[in-house]
Write a protein that holds these residues in place. Structure first.
Motif, PDB file in Angstrom:
ATOM      1  N   ASN A  66      -1.553  14.116  74.285  1.00 14.21           N
ATOM      2  CA  ASN A  66      -1.681  15.225  73.338  1.00 14.21           C
ATOM      3  C   ASN A  66      -3.094  15.752  72.943  1.00 14.21           C
ATOM      4  N   GLU A  67      -4.013  14.623  73.293  1.00 14.84           N
ATOM      5  CA  GLU A  67      -5.300  14.834  72.837  1.00 14.84           C
ATOM      6  C   GLU A  67      -6.301  14.689  73.856  1.00 14.84           C
ATOM      7  N   TYR A  68      -7.386  15.301  73.995  1.00 13.54           N
ATOM      8  CA  TYR A  68      -8.498  15.230  74.770  1.00 13.54           C
ATOM      9  C   TYR A  68      -9.327  13.874  74.418  1.00 13.54           C
ATOM     10  N   ALA A  69     -10.202  13.161  75.143  1.00  9.87           N
ATOM     11  CA  ALA A  69     -10.835  12.190  75.157  1.00  9.87           C
ATOM     12  C   ALA A  69     -11.943  12.447  73.839  1.00  9.87           C
ATOM     13  N   LYS A  70     -12.115  11.514  72.932  1.00 10.21           N
ATOM     14  CA  LYS A  70     -12.820  11.964  71.640  1.00 10.21           C
ATOM     15  C   LYS A  70     -14.465  11.524  71.834  1.00 10.21           C
ATOM     16  N   ASN A  71     -14.678  10.401  72.310  1.00 14.93           N
ATOM     17  CA  ASN A  71     -15.936   9.968  72.249  1.00 14.93           C
ATOM     18  C   ASN A  71     -16.690   9.661  73.574  1.00 14.93           C
ATOM     19  N   MET A  72     -17.887   9.752  73.490  1.00 17.42           N
ATOM     20  CA  MET A  72     -18.984   8.975  74.558  1.00 17.42           C
ATOM     21  C   MET A  72     -19.048   7.630  74.223  1.00 17.42           C
ATOM     22  N   VAL A  73     -19.275   6.417  75.011  1.00 16.77           N
ATOM     23  CA  VAL A  73     -19.432   5.306  74.805  1.00 16.77           C
ATOM     24  C   VAL A  73     -20.706   4.890  75.433  1.00 16.77           C
ATOM     25  N   VAL A  74     -21.604   4.392  74.208  1.00 15.97           N
ATOM     26  CA  VAL A  74     -23.146   3.910  74.555  1.00 15.97           C
ATOM     27  C   VAL A  74     -23.020   2.259  74.342  1.00 15.97           C
ATOM     28  N   LEU A  75     -23.623   1.527  75.472  1.00 13.15           N
ATOM     29  CA  LEU A  75     -24.146   0.218  75.257  1.00 13.15           C
ATOM     30  C   LEU A  75     -25.590   0.142  75.212  1.00 13.15           C
ATOM     31  N   ALA A  79     -12.952   5.746  88.570  1.00 12.23           N
ATOM     32  CA  ALA A  79     -11.497   5.888  87.886  1.00 12.23           C
ATOM     33  C   ALA A  79     -11.623   5.862  86.396  1.00 12.23           C
ATOM     34  N   ARG A  80     -12.861   6.293  85.900  1.00 14.36           N
ATOM     35  CA  ARG A  80     -12.838   6.215  84.503  1.00 14.36           C
ATOM     36  C   ARG A  80     -13.373   7.801  83.897  1.00 14.36           C
ATOM     37  N   GLY A  81     -12.985   8.865  84.914  1.00 18.17           N
ATOM     38  CA  GLY A  81     -13.334  10.068  84.389  1.00 18.17           C
ATOM     39  C   GLY A  81     -12.578  10.520  83.052  1.00 18.17           C
ATOM     40  N   ALA A  82     -12.890  11.288  82.312  1.00 13.49           N
ATOM     41  CA  ALA A  82     -12.349  11.586  81.055  1.00 13.49           C
ATOM     42  C   ALA A  82     -11.226  12.958  81.197  1.00 13.49           C
ATOM     43  N   TYR A  83     -10.309  12.888  80.558  1.00 17.21           N
ATOM     44  CA  TYR A  83      -9.488  13.937  80.242  1.00 17.21           C
ATOM     45  C   TYR A  83      -9.815  14.744  78.958  1.00 17.21           C
ATOM     46  N   ALA A  84     -10.804  15.801  79.320  1.00 15.58           N
ATOM     47  CA  ALA A  84     -11.676  16.370  78.396  1.00 15.58           C
ATOM     48  C   ALA A  84     -12.298  17.721  78.687  1.00 15.58           C
ATOM     49  N   GLN A  85     -12.445  18.626  77.799  1.00 19.56           N
ATOM     50  CA  GLN A  85     -13.307  19.650  78.216  1.00 19.56           C
ATOM     51  C   GLN A  85     -14.832  19.607  78.533  1.00 19.56           C
ATOM     52  N   GLY A  86     -15.260  20.175  79.527  1.00 16.69           N
ATOM     53  CA  GLY A  86     -16.640  19.810  79.948  1.00 16.69           C
ATOM     54  C   GLY A  86     -17.511  20.580  78.839  1.00 16.69           C
ATOM     55  N   GLN A  87     -18.833  19.796  78.763  1.00 19.47           N
ATOM     56  CA  GLN A  87     -19.972  20.431  77.985  1.00 19.47           C
ATOM     57  C   GLN A  87     -21.235  20.146  78.888  1.00 19.47           C
ATOM     58  N   ASN A  88     -22.414  20.847  78.405  1.00 23.38           N
ATOM     59  CA  ASN A  88     -23.511  20.325  79.222  1.00 23.38           C
ATOM     60  C   ASN A  88     -24.106  19.444  78.272  1.00 23.38           C
ATOM     61  N   VAL A  89     -24.474  18.293  79.215  1.00 20.14           N
ATOM     62  CA  VAL A  89     -24.740  16.977  78.519  1.00 20.14           C
ATOM     63  C   VAL A  89     -26.438  16.895  78.769  1.00 20.14           C
ATOM     64  N   TYR A  90     -27.088  17.107  77.679  1.00 14.91           N
ATOM     65  CA  TYR A  90     -28.321  17.078  77.744  1.00 14.91           C
ATOM     66  C   TYR A  90     -29.058  15.691  77.755  1.00 14.91           C
ATOM     67  N   LEU A  91     -29.314  15.045  78.743  1.00 14.84           N
ATOM     68  CA  LEU A  91     -29.921  13.815  78.877  1.00 14.84           C
ATOM     69  C   LEU A  91     -31.383  13.648  78.448  1.00 14.84           C
ATOM     70  N   PHE A  92     -32.156  14.544  79.029  1.00 22.89           N
ATOM     71  CA  PHE A  92     -33.589  14.274  78.732  1.00 22.89           C
ATOM     72  C   PHE A  92     -34.292  15.542  78.595  1.00 22.89           C
ATOM     73  N   LYS A  93     -35.424  15.887  77.661  1.00 23.56           N
ATOM     74  CA  LYS A  93     -36.183  16.914  77.621  1.00 23.56           C
ATOM     75  C   LYS A  93     -37.425  16.666  78.216  1.00 23.56           C
ATOM     76  N   ASN A  94     -37.869  17.532  79.163  1.00 25.36           N
ATOM     77  CA  ASN A  94     -39.173  17.381  79.971  1.00 25.36           C
ATOM     78  C   ASN A  94     -40.292  17.796  78.916  1.00 25.36           C
ATOM     79  N   ILE A  95     -41.577  17.788  78.877  1.00 25.30           N
ATOM     80  CA  ILE A  95     -42.657  18.040  78.128  1.00 25.30           C
ATOM     81  C   ILE A  95     -42.644  19.574  78.083  1.00 25.30           C
ATOM     82  N   ASP A  96     -42.216  20.430  79.228  1.00 20.22           N
ATOM     83  CA  ASP A  96     -42.316  21.933  79.167  1.00 20.22           C
ATOM     84  C   ASP A  96     -41.111  22.370  78.435  1.00 20.22           C
ATOM     85  N   LYS A  97     -40.274  21.615  77.838  1.00 19.49           N
ATOM     86  CA  LYS A  97     -39.170  21.831  77.014  1.00 19.49           C
ATOM     87  C   LYS A  97     -37.926  22.167  77.909  1.00 19.49           C
ATOM     88  N   SER A  98     -37.944  22.025  79.160  1.00 21.50           N
ATOM     89  CA  SER A  98     -36.395  22.202  80.049  1.00 21.50           C
ATOM     90  C   SER A  98     -35.775  20.739  79.928  1.00 21.50           C
TER      91      SER A  98
END
Length: 586
Positions: A277-286, A333-352
């Motif tokens: 009944n609910e989408y996945a809630k969290n990202m997991v970071v180690l 086999a660990r893909g999430a049942y969740a709505q997609g989002q733009n996932v901003y991993l890294f910001k370059n020096i030119d702000k892209s």
């Protein structure tokens, strides 16, 4: 006797005094209530405007609003005697000594000139000005913010488009609120007009910009549940922090993970992953504050649902020292049942930004053809391959159609699902023709959800079951309208992110889709997205040991195969210069 009589008199007098005091209190309260009620009514009467205006837009022609403007008197002592237009020497007089309660006129108002002022003269000689527009004032709610225009005027009765976007260094603008202290933006693209609006102040709602995932996780010092705001997205994250060098050897248990058969699953499946009944809630970071070593024969992965609803919204392995992988790092086999989002991993020096797009590859198209004769079939279509360095996930394969009857018919397979940032696409269902007629299978669920259901006719034997498409969870079989437990495989490729100062990889890094495993099944799932960042050194023993391939469907010489899952993406590069530089493929 006289003493007792005296006591009785004293008690009686005290009772009389109490009764009088109670009566006074009750009377006072009643008077106060009446007084307060009268004050409230007086306030309401005072707040009501003697003359109100209503602007109704009948049509818009060549940038002109064709309006019907109605003036209404709300006071018997101040009826309308005349209405003076904004233009000089243009007055409507009421031919009635007693005045009128309502006066309606047709009036054209040009866009950009919404704020016209009429003068209404009343029977008591008062002149009241009425505007056709209302004013919105933008309050930036911060001294260091800027905006091009801080006011907007719109016609009364018309919603206002909020097209001014303020700027504030280090913050993300969320929208506007009527409450200066609000953390929720009630108005983002449009202000909804309310009757009586004249001068409105909207306050900017800001949240701190966490810049990028890599920079934000660098600042986290202890295990915690956090929310990050980056650009136009928010992420809920379960961060597991290990202070010091960490060796995953298959024996030592690590807080924040479960260990079973040399497999470390990080995260908490009770709160991080999806349910029915609910989408996945969290990202997991180690996050390892030191070196991380994964021994041969050991797997590092994320938790997953026991009921087939996939994993968390990505796994991020963050290592401040050297990451040495001799085993497996996996989001297969660990893909999430969740709505997609733009996932901003890294910001370059030119702000892209280096980011994972919220929408991945397209699913394979349906198969819709007439079949004639036993063994006739048409294979399913493969999900879209997205290409290296795209950071996208692959699409799910569509189901196939095939016949086990001597007759003819037109079965229709299910379409494969689109990938998201958190999951490769799920597979569509297959359709088996067992008698003349039409069978229509189900398309894959959206957002890395359930695999499409397959469909057949009447037989109960396992030999004639058509298993559903691969997904989170796998699709089922509908047999003559009944649900049959011939479920497809679970799992899609997930989102895997890795950062370390240096990386030495002699093992496998994978986020693959899942094949359907049977010849009589639906489409396979799409591959995931692997994103690897380093600063100093990246060593990889074998270029083929980092994969995000789509699942491979089983082929049958007689009845064909369902569509394969589309290949996902692998992106590797250095951020030593504060700008991402992709590692060239070998």
């Amino acid at each position: 006797m006289k003493l007792k009589s005296k006591k009785k008199w004293i008690i009686a007098i005290l009772l009389i005094i109490l009764i009088i005091i109670s009566s006074i209190i009750i009377t006072y309260k009643k008077i106060g209530f009446i007084y307060n009620s009268n004050i409230t009514n007086l306030k309401n009467e005072q707040e009501q405007e003697p003359i109100s205006i209503n602007v109704e837009i009948k049509s818009v022609q060549d940038n002109i609003n064709k309006c019907l403007i109605t003036f209404t008197s709300n006071d018997e002592d101040r009826k309308i005697k005349s209405v003076e237009y904004p233009e000089e020497n243009n007055v409507i007089n009421v031919n009635n000594e007693e005045g009128k309660q309502k006066v309606a006129i047709d009036y054209d108002i040009e866009n950009g000139k919404e704020d016209s002022t009429f003068k209404v003269k009343t029977t008591n000689g008062e002149i009241i000005e009425k505007r056709t527009g209302y004013t919105i004032h933008y309050d930036l709610n911060a001294e260091d913010a800027s905006i091009n225009n801080d006011t907007k005027i719109e016609l009364k009765s018309k919603n206002a488009t909020l097209d001014e976007i303020p700027i504030r260094e280090g913050y993300i603008f969320r929208g506007w609120s009527k409450n200066v202290d609000s953390e929720i933006a009630e108005y983002k693209e449009e202000y909804v007009y309310q009757e009586g609006d004249e001068y409105i102040t909207l306050y900017a709602v800001w949240v701190k910009d966490d810049v990028s995932l890599i920079e934000a996780i660098d600042k986290v010092s202890e295990t915690s549940q956090i929310t990050l705001n980056i650009k136009d997205e928010s992420y809920d994250i379960n961060v597991i922090v290990y202070d010091g060098n960490l060796v995953l050897d298959g024996n030592q248990t690590i807080e924040g993970s479960t260990l079973n058969d040399n497999v470390y699953e990080f995260g908490d499946k009770s709160k991080d992953v999806a349910t029915a009944n609910e989408y996945a809630k969290n990202m997991v970071v180690l996050k390892v504050k030191g070196d991380l070593t994964i021994n041969d024969g050991v797997t590092l992965t994320a938790c997953k649902s026991d009921n087939g609803y996939g994993g968390p919204k990505g796994l991020f392995v963050y290592c401040t020292g050297t990451l040495t992988n001799n085993g497996i790092i996996s989001m297969t086999a660990r893909g999430a049942y969740a709505q997609g989002q733009n996932v901003y991993l890294f910001k370059n020096i030119d702000k892209s930004y280096e980011y994972v797009p919220k929408v991945g590859g397209n699913g394979g198209n349906i198969v819709n053809e007439r079949l004639r004769g036993n063994g006739s079939h048409i294979n399913g279509n493969k999900g879209e391959d997205v290409g290296e360095n795209s950071r996208k996930t692959g699409g799910g394969g569509s189901g196939k159609i095939y016949s086990t009857t001597t007759g003819s018919g037109r079965p229709i397979s299910g379409e494969g699902g689109k990938g998201t940032s958190y999951s490769g696409g799920s597979g569509g269902g297959s359709a088996q023709l067992m008698m003349n007629g039409q069978r229509t299978a189900g398309s894959a669920g959206i957002n890395g959800g359930r695999g499409g259901y397959s469909t057949t006719a009447a037989y109960e034997s396992n030999n004639f079951y058509v298993y559903g498409g691969v997904g989170n969870p796998g699709g089922i079989l509908y047999n003559n309208g009944r649900e049959v437990q011939a479920k497809g495989e679970n799992g899609t490729g997930g989102l895997l992110m890795i950062f370390a100062n240096s990386i030495s990889n002699k093992g496998k890094i994978e986020s693959n889709g899942i094949g359907n495993g049977r010849h009589n099944a639906g489409g396979s799932s799409g591959g995931g997205s692997i994103n690897i960042f380093y600063k100093e050194v990246f060593e990889n023993e074998n270029s083929n040991n980092i994969t995000a391939t789509g699942g491979i469907s089983t082929n049958d010489a007689t009845y064909g195969k369902a569509g394969n899952g589309g290949n996902g993406s692998v992106t590797i590069g250095s951020i030593a210069t504060e700008t991402f530089e992709a590692l060239e493929s070998e």
